[in-house]
Design a protein around this motif. Structure first.
Motif, mmCIF file in Angstrom:
data_model
loop_
_atom_site.group_PDB
_atom_site.id
_atom_site.type_symbol
_atom_site.label_atom_id
_atom_site.label_comp_id
_atom_site.label_asym_id
_atom_site.label_seq_id
_atom_site.Cartn_x
_atom_site.Cartn_y
_atom_site.Cartn_z
ATOM 1 N N HIS A 55 -27.083 21.920 -28.486
ATOM 2 C CA HIS A 55 -25.696 22.377 -28.615
ATOM 3 C C HIS A 55 -24.959 22.263 -27.286
ATOM 4 O O HIS A 55 -23.803 21.819 -27.235
ATOM 5 C CB HIS A 55 -25.642 23.821 -29.099
ATOM 6 C CG HIS A 55 -25.906 23.968 -30.564
ATOM 7 N ND1 HIS A 55 -26.284 25.149 -31.124
ATOM 8 C CD2 HIS A 55 -25.839 23.078 -31.582
ATOM 9 C CE1 HIS A 55 -26.442 24.997 -32.427
ATOM 10 N NE2 HIS A 55 -26.180 23.739 -32.726
ATOM 11 N N ARG B 212 -24.086 18.632 -26.555
ATOM 12 C CA ARG B 212 -23.003 18.155 -27.416
ATOM 13 C C ARG B 212 -21.652 18.711 -26.969
ATOM 14 O O ARG B 212 -20.654 18.002 -26.910
ATOM 15 C CB ARG B 212 -23.271 18.537 -28.871
ATOM 16 C CG ARG B 212 -22.271 17.904 -29.830
ATOM 17 C CD ARG B 212 -22.578 18.199 -31.264
ATOM 18 N NE ARG B 212 -23.758 17.468 -31.692
ATOM 19 C CZ ARG B 212 -24.400 17.690 -32.833
ATOM 20 N NH1 ARG B 212 -23.967 18.619 -33.650
ATOM 21 N NH2 ARG B 212 -25.446 16.998 -33.168
ATOM 22 N N GLU C 192 -20.470 17.045 -23.696
ATOM 23 C CA GLU C 192 -19.970 15.687 -23.924
ATOM 24 C C GLU C 192 -18.601 15.699 -24.589
ATOM 25 O O GLU C 192 -17.674 15.026 -24.156
ATOM 26 C CB GLU C 192 -20.947 14.903 -24.805
ATOM 27 C CG GLU C 192 -22.202 14.461 -24.086
ATOM 28 C CD GLU C 192 -23.218 13.855 -25.034
ATOM 29 O OE1 GLU C 192 -22.859 13.513 -26.182
ATOM 30 O OE2 GLU C 192 -24.388 13.716 -24.619
ATOM 31 N N ARG C 193 -18.496 16.473 -25.674
ATOM 32 C CA ARG C 193 -17.267 16.418 -26.477
ATOM 33 C C ARG C 193 -16.095 17.172 -25.874
ATOM 34 O O ARG C 193 -14.948 16.884 -26.173
ATOM 35 C CB ARG C 193 -17.549 16.950 -27.887
ATOM 36 C CG ARG C 193 -18.462 16.023 -28.658
ATOM 37 C CD ARG C 193 -18.445 16.398 -30.092
ATOM 38 N NE ARG C 193 -19.253 15.478 -30.871
ATOM 39 C CZ ARG C 193 -19.608 15.696 -32.114
ATOM 40 N NH1 ARG C 193 -19.237 16.796 -32.720
ATOM 41 N NH2 ARG C 193 -20.335 14.819 -32.756
ATOM 42 N N GLU D 88 -15.522 22.835 -33.946
ATOM 43 C CA GLU D 88 -15.179 21.423 -34.112
ATOM 44 C C GLU D 88 -16.053 20.534 -33.220
ATOM 45 O O GLU D 88 -16.509 19.479 -33.641
ATOM 46 C CB GLU D 88 -13.706 21.212 -33.761
ATOM 47 C CG GLU D 88 -13.196 19.829 -34.047
ATOM 48 C CD GLU D 88 -11.721 19.695 -33.707
ATOM 49 O OE1 GLU D 88 -11.357 18.669 -33.129
ATOM 50 O OE2 GLU D 88 -10.951 20.629 -34.013
ATOM 51 N N ALA D 89 -16.303 20.972 -31.993
ATOM 52 C CA ALA D 89 -17.106 20.171 -31.061
ATOM 53 C C ALA D 89 -18.581 20.154 -31.457
ATOM 54 O O ALA D 89 -19.288 19.189 -31.153
ATOM 55 C CB ALA D 89 -16.952 20.721 -29.651
ATOM 56 N N PRO E 143 -21.622 17.941 -36.538
ATOM 57 C CA PRO E 143 -22.406 16.716 -36.357
ATOM 58 C C PRO E 143 -21.519 15.482 -36.477
ATOM 59 O O PRO E 143 -20.503 15.512 -37.183
ATOM 60 C CB PRO E 143 -23.431 16.770 -37.500
ATOM 61 C CG PRO E 143 -22.879 17.730 -38.480
ATOM 62 C CD PRO E 143 -21.996 18.677 -37.732
ATOM 63 N N PRO E 144 -21.899 14.411 -35.799
ATOM 64 C CA PRO E 144 -21.069 13.206 -35.877
ATOM 65 C C PRO E 144 -21.087 12.642 -37.295
ATOM 66 O O PRO E 144 -22.065 12.824 -38.022
ATOM 67 C CB PRO E 144 -21.744 12.245 -34.898
ATOM 68 C CG PRO E 144 -23.127 12.764 -34.707
ATOM 69 C CD PRO E 144 -23.070 14.235 -34.959
ATOM 70 N N PRO E 145 -20.025 11.955 -37.702
ATOM 71 C CA PRO E 145 -19.999 11.405 -39.048
ATOM 72 C C PRO E 145 -21.055 10.308 -39.202
ATOM 73 O O PRO E 145 -21.452 9.687 -38.203
ATOM 74 C CB PRO E 145 -18.585 10.817 -39.165
ATOM 75 C CG PRO E 145 -18.141 10.600 -37.775
ATOM 76 C CD PRO E 145 -18.827 11.626 -36.944
ATOM 77 N N PRO F 121 -22.788 6.768 -39.685
ATOM 78 C CA PRO F 121 -22.260 5.461 -39.284
ATOM 79 C C PRO F 121 -21.765 4.676 -40.493
ATOM 80 O O PRO F 121 -22.314 4.787 -41.590
ATOM 81 C CB PRO F 121 -23.470 4.777 -38.630
ATOM 82 C CG PRO F 121 -24.659 5.512 -39.121
ATOM 83 C CD PRO F 121 -24.214 6.893 -39.453
ATOM 84 N N ARG F 122 -20.731 3.879 -40.274
ATOM 85 C CA ARG F 122 -20.137 3.103 -41.353
ATOM 86 C C ARG F 122 -21.043 1.933 -41.678
ATOM 87 O O ARG F 122 -21.498 1.216 -40.784
ATOM 88 C CB ARG F 122 -18.761 2.588 -40.908
ATOM 89 C CG ARG F 122 -18.037 1.832 -41.987
ATOM 90 C CD ARG F 122 -16.779 1.164 -41.423
ATOM 91 N NE ARG F 122 -16.310 0.133 -42.298
ATOM 92 C CZ ARG F 122 -16.772 -1.104 -42.334
ATOM 93 N NH1 ARG F 122 -17.736 -1.461 -41.522
ATOM 94 N NH2 ARG F 122 -16.294 -1.987 -43.180
#
Length: 145
Positions: free
Chosen positions: A60, A63, A66-67, A104-105, A108-110, A112-113
């Motif tokens: 945590h 993250r 970084e964010r 929000e920070a 988890p990241p979305p 990958p596409r």
């Protein structure tokens, strides 16, 4: 430094920031406010030391660092609230804002596409449509060309 509202800040189901890790500073709000504007310290600055927090796991903390790098000063995240006339309302607004920022920070990241290919039928329809438009424009030109 504190009076009354010593309560832990719940970020999400897994994380609660203890009140002891939050620092509040009070000052006078700017702008209009009548006779009380020069006597009440209604503006609130709420600070949370992300780098030295004991309530954050290493994952945590990393993250958040970084964010929120653009918002941190020396590893400390500070949020100010001065939109209300009452100090208590500004304290609640600052706590809500800090919790929302951290929530929000920490999200988890979305995923990958996954790149997709255009189907053969879609390609054919697109090309057919282009040919049709081209034919229409050819007819507009007339014989004088």
């Amino acid at each position: 430094m504190r009076s009354g509202m010593a309560e832990d800040l719940k970020i999400n189901d897994q994380l609660v920031v203890p009140d002891s890790e939050l620092r509040e500073r009070f000052s006078r709000s700017s702008g209009p406010g009548g006779q009380g504007v020069n006597t009440t310290d209604s503006r609130v600055e709420l600070s949370f030391d992300v780098e030295r927090s004991h309530s954050l796991s290493d994952e945590h903390r990393q993250r958040l660092l970084e964010r929120l790098a653009h918002r941190l000063t020396g590893g400390v995240l500070t949020v100010a609230a001065s939109e209300h006339r009452a100090q208590l309302s500004n304290r609640e607004a600052a706590r809500d804002r800090l919790a929302a920022l951290l929530r929000e920070a920490l999200a988890p990241p979305p995923p990958p596409r996954r790149p997709t290919k255009m189907s053969k039928g879609a390609k054919q329809r697109r090309l057919q449509s282009k040919k049709h438009r081209s034919a229409i424009k050819q007819l507009r030109r007339g014989a004088h060309d």
